[in-house]
Design an enzyme around this catalytic site. Structure first.
Site, short mmCIF file in Angstrom:
data_model
loop_
_atom_site.label_atom_id
_atom_site.label_comp_id
_atom_site.label_asym_id
_atom_site.label_seq_id
_atom_site.Cartn_x
_atom_site.Cartn_y
_atom_site.Cartn_z
N ASP A 1 -4.44 1.94 4.73
CA ASP A 1 -3.74 0.80 4.13
C ASP A 1 -4.46 -0.52 4.45
O ASP A 1 -5.30 -0.58 5.35
CB ASP A 1 -2.31 0.77 4.68
CG ASP A 1 -1.42 -0.23 3.95
OD1 ASP A 1 -1.76 -0.64 2.82
OD2 ASP A 1 -0.36 -0.58 4.51
N GLU B 1 -8.11 -3.93 1.47
CA GLU B 1 -8.76 -4.75 0.41
C GLU B 1 -9.85 -5.64 1.01
O GLU B 1 -10.84 -5.86 0.31
CB GLU B 1 -7.69 -5.59 -0.30
CG GLU B 1 -6.68 -4.78 -1.08
CD GLU B 1 -5.70 -4.01 -0.18
OE1 GLU B 1 -5.45 -4.47 0.95
OE2 GLU B 1 -5.23 -2.95 -0.61
N ASP C 1 2.24 -1.41 -3.60
CA ASP C 1 3.62 -1.88 -3.45
C ASP C 1 4.29 -2.25 -4.77
O ASP C 1 4.44 -3.43 -5.10
CB ASP C 1 3.65 -3.09 -2.50
CG ASP C 1 3.13 -2.73 -1.12
OD1 ASP C 1 3.02 -1.53 -0.82
OD2 ASP C 1 2.84 -3.65 -0.35
#
Ligand code: MIG
Length: 667
Positions: free
Chosen positions: A304, A307, A417
């Protein structure tokens, strides 16, 4: 035919695995205007591609930016999500695919500024451009997929149902939830552990109070047929005495500022450092850290925040505090009020922060924003190296939030999300085939929606589609309504649909592996199978599954059915559970098809069959025996692929056997 046009000296991404001879001329189909590649789109031209992005299957009419971004509002107006999948497939009077292989930002203006004009602007002028010329969109994608290499294949158990939530606090929470699933006969294969399992949000730690005797607990769950899948975050907490941090600092493994000092940024654990995943030494170090959990019996992970997401940088936070202080004495009007608000919301994912980070990409010093879109893949590559050094012959479950084309060879993705909104179910349906075009087959959304409070009907409708997505996971945020399947007093409906997934699993797994190895899509837009049918081309809410079936999920609140367009005659199966269904032959054309809450529609093509197994509590309990099938026509047959589900080496030869409708009961 694939041709490569190289501009300047591009950064090596590794997206492509096949040699392509370089062309020296100018790129056909486009004209160059100030660094942008521009062409006129013919009326009716369809533009497929871009993988994980907002909006429909046909991307035309909007503007998209490849710039991996942690944004939990997947709205139509957005331009960037977590991934950069720089492939377009043009399907009109001109017919080709184009892939911009560059790790920097790329803007795809597909008729936004001027409706008839396509304008592509790579921010890094040095770029590799691959042109794929084939006779059909399906052929373009097949050629592209050959170019980028075969897709990741997870263990077979990863095709089971996974329950997740940010907020399972301890072993007792997990135990209780598994008990509910087992007692109610709801199949379950995986429970995901979110950041709550860690000791103070530190990667490669387990909270010793919440999960005492973790290896025992992992074994206990596995005896129940449930695998625990922990999360790993990109950021490493700054804390004296925390081994991972200290090792990283000592060895210079973190991203630096311009002067060469470790750059302090904040994510979940607060002040953190980001590993320099573009450096091979850092990758092998980070990868070995996964062994800490692998040794305790863990067989899969989700990566997670890669980015990477940045909540704030310390220096900018200071600056904002100073500004905010300045507002104190003012009478805040429309301008200053919103400016104040913007100061705070603008703390995260700042362009300037990304531009303040420096990599040492194996000797080449490079500023982060120029290679930003590779970061998540390189983190996941580290994980993959860790798995291989732990057990080279075994498949591990791995999916990541951020991605770039090329990562599809080692990992899946989840789409981040989303929200508990009906529109996000449609987005899920539309995103899947686009992801497949870019090689990402093992993918899925947070079923039921991550943010916001779900409702029983939304979750049920979502599951009606979700049982066909390879990654089938119900996940939600800590501050939302609990959305485990047993919370709604509708166990029967949920059980029926979930069991259908397990009955179809031999088929879904077979289609998945075939797609991974041959470069076919698992989910295709109807236009791929019926390229000469304009109605098929404009259908945005139905998908072709494998080569056998069409899906037409219901994605509207309170709908009792929906309009379905069939390009050819098909046999409809309407399931309530594996043993309770009805069938009907429908002609080509438009139909209103009823589909009550809790029903699943599956349209089987003429001459095709789908093997149908039996359900089980979890995948390892499936017998694999096939006695029945869904089929349209007595002579229908199917090549079923199967394997042990765990060995890494996978080939289609030697595994395929023919299943004929004649020897099976047709449901
Ligand atoms: O932004 O670990 O997308 O699935 O539950 C919050 C907490 C950080 C983002 C992930 C989400 C996960 C959450 N994480």
């Amino acid at each position: 035919m694939i041709s490569l046009y190289t501009v300047g000296a591009p950064f090596e991404t590794g997206a492509v695995t096949e040699e392509v001879p370089a062309q020296s001329g100018v790129l056909p189909y486009f004209r160059e205007e100030g660094g942008a590649y521009v062409r006129t789109m013919a009326p009716g031209e369809v533009v497929y591609g871009l993988g994980e992005q907002v909006r429909g299957i046909n991307k035309r009419g909007h503007i998209y930016v490849s710039d991996n971004t942690d944004d939990p509002m997947h709205l139509e107006e957005k331009r960037s999500l977590y991934a950069s999948h720089n492939l377009l497939v043009i399907d009109g009077e001109e017919h080709f695919g184009i892939f911009f292989d560059t790790p920097g930002k790329v803007t795809f203006d597909l008729g936004y500024t001027r409706y008839e004009e396509m304008r592509i602007l790579p921010e890094e002028p040095d770029c590799r451009i691959y042109l794929i010329e084939e006779g059909s969109s399906a052929a373009v994608v097949r050629a592209f997929r050959r170019l980028i290499g075969t897709s990741y294949i997870p263990p077979k158990w990863a095709f089971g149902y996974g329950q997740s939530r940010w907020g399972y606090r301890n072993a007792e929470d997990v135990r209780a939830l598994v008990r509910e699933y087992r007692e109610r006969g709801l199949p379950l294969d995986m429970v995901y552990l979110d950041i709550d399992y860690m000791d103070n949000y530190k990667d490669f730690t387990v909270d010793p109070e919440a999960f005492p005797d973790f290896p025992d607990f992992v074994r206990e769950m596995k005896d129940e047929g449930v695998r625990l899948i922990p999360i790993i975050d990109a950021g490493i907490k700054i804390e004296e005495g925390y081994g991972v941090y200290e090792e990283g600092r000592k060895n210079g493994y973190f991203l630096k500022d311009e002067a060469g000092n470790d750059r302090v940024l904040a994510v979940w654990p607060g002040r953190s450092c980001l590993p320099d995943f573009l450096n091979s030494r850092v990758r092998s170090w980070f990868g070995r850290n996964y062994h800490f959990l692998l040794r305790q019996g863990i067989e899969g992970f989700w990566n997670d925040m890669n980015e990477p997401a940045i909540f704030y940088s310390e220096d900018h936070l200071e600056e904002v505090f100073r500004h905010i202080d300045g507002y104190r004495t003012q009478n805040l009007d429309v301008n200053s009020y919103f400016a104040l608000q913007g100061e705070v919301t603008g703390l995260c994912n700042r362009k300037e922060d990304y531009a303040s980070l420096w990599h040492d990409a194996d000797g080449r010093r490079i500023r982060h924003d120029r290679v930003h879109n590779l970061y998540g893949w390189r983190m996941t590559q580290a994980a993959e190296e860790g798995f291989s050094s732990f057990d080279p012959g075994k498949r591990f479950l791995m999916f990541s939030r951020a991605s770039y084309i090329g990562m599809h060879r080692i990992s899946g993705v989840w789409t981040g999300d989303n929200h508990s909104w009906w529109g996000q179910l449609l987005l899920n349906i539309q995103m899947m085939p686009s992801l497949n075009m870019c090689g990402f087959l093992y993918s899925g959304a947070d079923i039921g929606g991550f943010g916001g409070d779900t409702t029983a009907d939304l979750l049920l409708r979502w599951l009606e589609f979700g049982i066909f997505t390879p990654l089938l996971r119900n996940h939600s945020a800590w501050d939302t309504r609990e959305q485990e399947l047993f919370r709604f007093g509708m166990d029967g409906a949920f059980r029926g649909i979930l069991q259908l997934r397990y009955c179809l699993l031999p088929y879904l797994y077979s289609e998945f592996v075939k797609a991974a190895l041959t470069g076919e899509n698992y989910f295709s837009p109807l236009g791929f199978a019926w390229p000469d049918d304009p109605r098929a081309k404009e259908t945005e809410d139905q998908l072709l599954l494998g080569g056998e079936a069409v899906l037409a999920p219901v994605y509207r609140q309170n709908a009792a059915g929906r309009y379905v367009y069939l390009p050819e005659e098909m046999k409809l199966y309407r399931f309530r559970d594996p043993g309770d269904y009805d069938t009907e032959i429908l002609t080509a054309g438009d139909h209103y098809v009823s589909c009550a809450l809790g029903e699943v529609l599956l349209f089987v093509r003429k001459g095709k069959m789908i093997p149908f197994g039996e359900s089980a509590e979890h995948v390892d309990r499936l017998s694999g025996e096939i006695r029945a099938c869904l089929a349209f026509g007595e002579e229908a047959s199917y090549e079923l692929y199967d394997d042990d589900g765990t060995s890494k080496a996978v080939t289609l030869s030697g595994h395929t056997h023919l299943l004929c409708a004649e020897t099976l009961t047709i449901l």
